[in-house]
Motif scaffolding. Structure first.
Motif, PDB file in Angstrom:
ATOM      1  N   THR A   1       0.584  -1.063  -0.163  1.00 38.95           N
ATOM      2  CA  THR A   1      -0.556   0.039  -0.439  1.00 38.95           C
ATOM      3  C   THR A   1       0.932   1.224  -0.160  1.00 38.95           C
ATOM      4  O   THR A   1       1.833   1.134   0.888  1.00 38.95           O
TER       5      THR A   1
ATOM      6  N   ASP B   1      -4.777   2.970   9.519  1.00 42.36           N
ATOM      7  CA  ASP B   1      -5.677   2.336   8.892  1.00 42.36           C
ATOM      8  C   ASP B   1      -4.939   1.835   7.775  1.00 42.36           C
ATOM      9  O   ASP B   1      -5.832   0.731   7.331  1.00 42.36           O
TER      10      ASP B   1
ATOM     11  N   ARG C   1      -4.502  -1.919   9.308  1.00 42.46           N
ATOM     12  CA  ARG C   1      -5.415  -2.650   9.466  1.00 42.46           C
ATOM     13  C   ARG C   1      -5.800  -4.024   8.606  1.00 42.46           C
ATOM     14  O   ARG C   1      -6.627  -4.344   8.628  1.00 42.46           O
ATOM     15  N   SER C   2      -6.538  -2.698   7.539  1.00 43.84           N
ATOM     16  CA  SER C   2      -7.051  -3.122   6.327  1.00 43.84           C
ATOM     17  C   SER C   2      -6.119  -4.384   5.908  1.00 43.84           C
ATOM     18  O   SER C   2      -6.196  -5.294   5.378  1.00 43.84           O
TER      19      SER C   2
ATOM     20  N   LYS D   1      -6.119  -7.142   7.203  1.00 40.87           N
ATOM     21  CA  LYS D   1      -7.304  -8.437   6.992  1.00 40.87           C
ATOM     22  C   LYS D   1      -7.215  -8.657   5.951  1.00 40.87           C
ATOM     23  O   LYS D   1      -7.881  -9.949   5.189  1.00 40.87           O
ATOM     24  N   GLU D   2      -6.135  -8.981   4.601  1.00 42.64           N
ATOM     25  CA  GLU D   2      -6.203  -9.347   3.781  1.00 42.64           C
ATOM     26  C   GLU D   2      -5.781 -10.273   3.581  1.00 42.64           C
ATOM     27  O   GLU D   2      -4.581 -10.764   4.591  1.00 42.64           O
TER      28      GLU D   2
END
Length: 643
Positions: A596, A626, A629-630, A633-634
């Motif tokens: 990211t 954020d 955290r994202s 989850k992946e």
């Protein structure tokens, strides 16, 4: 607190309303406009002294010209507050430079009266000439006026435009607003030249005597235009050699006149409106006019922040403990330390000695630190010339302004491999000045140039050490150091110098599952985000890369070898920037990871406080947390997320 305009100003919602007033009422309008600017800026902030200096000019222009059909082009735009207030934005002016509010500069999307967007100086004559040439081509009786300061006139682009205007045979007026200031006092031969014009008693006496004869002659009167032009040129040539610069460029010169005499301005502009061809009106003004403290200290009152309009007290934040310094001040004081250690160290800035804090060295070592005027291209090539003779030159230019000297960096510095140190102040999102001043693009446009070292400090100590490393004799490449506007993070910042290994970053902490790779000051946002994430049981690793060119491949091998989830953070555009460099490394060595990229998105970011803009662009501490955290989850994939 409601700020109300004066009786006359409160009735002006459009320049047509201004035209309904008598000439005698214009004096009161100017007083009310000046007071309204003082009232609003003292409470809400903004640029200050520049707009006070052109109150009479703003009123006169909109009184005489048929705006917006006739087109006014304000150079830079610091002085355009009066213009905005007179053109339907009076009641919104309290939002000036605030998030989602009015821009601090003329902006085409904001008003039809803002004919050209301006943030960098010296573009007004070129733009107004283009408008005048288009009007001539289309057969329109449209007037074009460029309002440019004597500081902006020092830039090469202004001279290039005047050189063309003199032979383009287009109907345009250049108003030279001469107040001997830009942000800091003006420097150079042009300042002396304009002073000679404005103080020549012989020229001024004869000018007053021939003004009515020559300046008011429309085509078709008893004296022909050709004869009038020849007589005017002869008179000027006899009484003032100085006036020949503009005349030699085939631009008719008028003035100087008092820029605070509204009646004289109106009469003069009406006369000049009827004279065809390129012409220049030289007006003398005082920056900060009408507010005594601003007149006395024009640099301080260029953009003072909030203040008490009665006492002149500029409000400062209450400080209970030692605060971190501004990065610019760390640069300025460190320059003196380095110059005392190395007699080859020199400093150069294009008209920003206060903004860059090179003023400290200029005051202490005036023979080794130079303000060269508003001319970024010259600043870079001058630095290159000094470097050929063994000097270690720190050329300090705001990131946004460095764009103007890109060709010089390529041809005069990088190709010749000259060890110029390019210090980019205001890198990243700068805040209330908005998109014309954001330092978004320097990482991509510099990391693609061979022979350049491109670095960014995470804190004040790193800035000092990078500067120290850049001036060492063994550092034989051009060296870029970018840092943001505003304060750093270290109250105790004056640390001992340490050499930094070029192309080497540092691991700040180990972690589990995810790694944050930061470049520059946003590493501090990452540190804050990590503290928050650890309370949730998420423990990221953190790497401060320090250099985007050459990038630390050893550190990246470690990060990609251990973590399959990566977040990159930078205060530059995500297109072609630090995150892109990380992706190129990942592709080169065949790593697979979820990545990211956080930074400035691929769109224009408007104005607001830096905190508001970092939040909007999602690379503040909350945005980093954020993103982590994202990712957590992946599942692992080769997907690359840009956001």
């Amino acid at each position: 607190m409601e700020i109300k305009p004066g009786k006359l100003l409160g009735q002006i919602n459009h320049p047509d309303d201004l035209k309904k007033l008598s000439r005698e009422q214009l004096h009161a309008v100017c007083d009310e406009l000046r007071q309204f600017i003082i009232d609003v800026v003292s409470v809400h902030g903004g640029h200050f002294a520049a707009s006070l200096g052109v109150v009479e000019l703003s009123v006169a222009l909109h009184y005489v010209y048929n705006t917006p059909y006739d087109q006014l082009v304000w150079d830079v735009g610091h002085q355009a507050y009066g213009h905005k207030i007179l053109t339907g934005r009076r009641d919104q002016f309290v939002t000036n430079r605030k998030y989602k509010g009015l821009s601090g500069f003329p902006k085409r999307s904001e008003s039809e009266f803002d004919t050209f967007g301006v943030g960098h100086s010296s573009t007004s004559i070129s733009a107004a000439l283009g408008m005048a040439m288009a009007a001539k081509y289309k057969g329109e009786d449209r007037k074009s006026v460029a309002i440019i300061g004597d500081g902006s006139m020092t830039a090469g682009m202004a001279f290039e435009a005047m050189n063309h205007a003199g032979v383009a045979d287009s109907d345009m007026l250049i108003i030279l607003n001469d107040n001997c200031m830009s942000i800091d006092p003006n420097v150079g031969a042009l300042k002396e030249y304009l002073t000679d014009i404005s103080t020549s008693p012989t020229y001024n006496k004869v000018r007053d005597e021939v003004w009515n004869l020559l300046g008011k002659l429309p085509v078709g009167k008893n004296l022909s235009r050709d004869l009038a032009s020849k007589l005017e040129a002869s008179v000027k040539g006899v009484v003032s050699k100085s006036s020949n610069l503009f005349e030699a460029l085939k631009i008719r010169y008028f003035g100087p006149i008092d820029g605070h005499n509204i009646t004289k301005l109106v009469d003069t502009l009406k006369d000049l409106r009827e004279i065809p061809g390129p012409k220049l009106l030289h007006i003398i003004t005082t920056k900060g006019k009408g507010y005594a403290l601003a007149e006395k200290d024009q640099t301080k009152w260029h953009a003072p922040g909030l203040f008490d309009k009665v006492t002149g007290e500029i409000y400062k934040k209450k400080i209970d403990a030692p605060q971190p310094p501004k990065y610019q001040d760390v640069f300025g004081h460190t320059m003196i330390e380095l110059a005392e250690l190395n007699d080859k160290v020199m400093g150069v800035t294009p008209a920003m000695p206060s903004g860059s804090s090179l003023k400290f060295m200029m005051e202490k070592m005036p023979h080794r630190a130079f303000d060269v005027g508003i001319c970024e291209q010259h600043a870079v090539t001058l630095s290159a010339g000094l470097a050929t003779q063994g000097m270690r030159v720190f050329c300090n230019i705001y990131s946004s302004f460095m764009q103007r000297a890109y060709d010089q960096v390529v041809h005069d510095v990088a190709i010749q491999k000259l060890p110029v140190v390019l210090c980019l102040d205001r890198a990243g999102l700068v805040g209330e000045d908005g998109p014309t001043h954001h330092g978004c693009y320097d990482i991509p446009y510099f990391r693609c140039i061979p022979n350049l070292i491109v670095s960014a400090p995470m804190n004040e100590q790193e800035l000092r050490n990078l500067m120290y490393t850049a001036q060492l004799e063994k550092t034989n490449y051009p060296f870029v150091i970018r840092y943001p506007r505003g304060e750093g993070v270290m109250p105790e910042w004056r640390t001992a110098f340490e050499e930094v290994e070029i192309g080497k970053g540092r691991k700040i902490k180990d972690g589990r599952d995810v790694a944050i790779l930061s470049f520059g000051h946003p590493g501090n946002f990452a540190t804050t985000a990590i503290r928050e994430l650890r309370t949730e049981g998420i423990d990221p690793a953190h790497y401060d890369l320090r250099f985007v060119k050459p990038i630390d491949e050893d550190l990246l091998h470690e990060a990609f070898g251990k973590y399959h989830k990566i977040v990159t953070v930078e205060d530059g555009t995500i297109v072609g920037g630090f995150g892109s460099a990380v992706l190129e490394f990942m592709n080169k060595y065949g790593y697979k990871a979820d990545v990211t990229i956080l930074g400035i998105p691929d769109r224009l970011v408007e104005h607001g406080t830096p905190k508001e803009l970092h939040r909007e662009c999602n690379y503040d501490a909350q945005g980093i947390a954020d993103a982590v955290r994202s990712l957590m989850k992946e599942t692992v994939s080769t997907t690359v997320l840009l956001g």
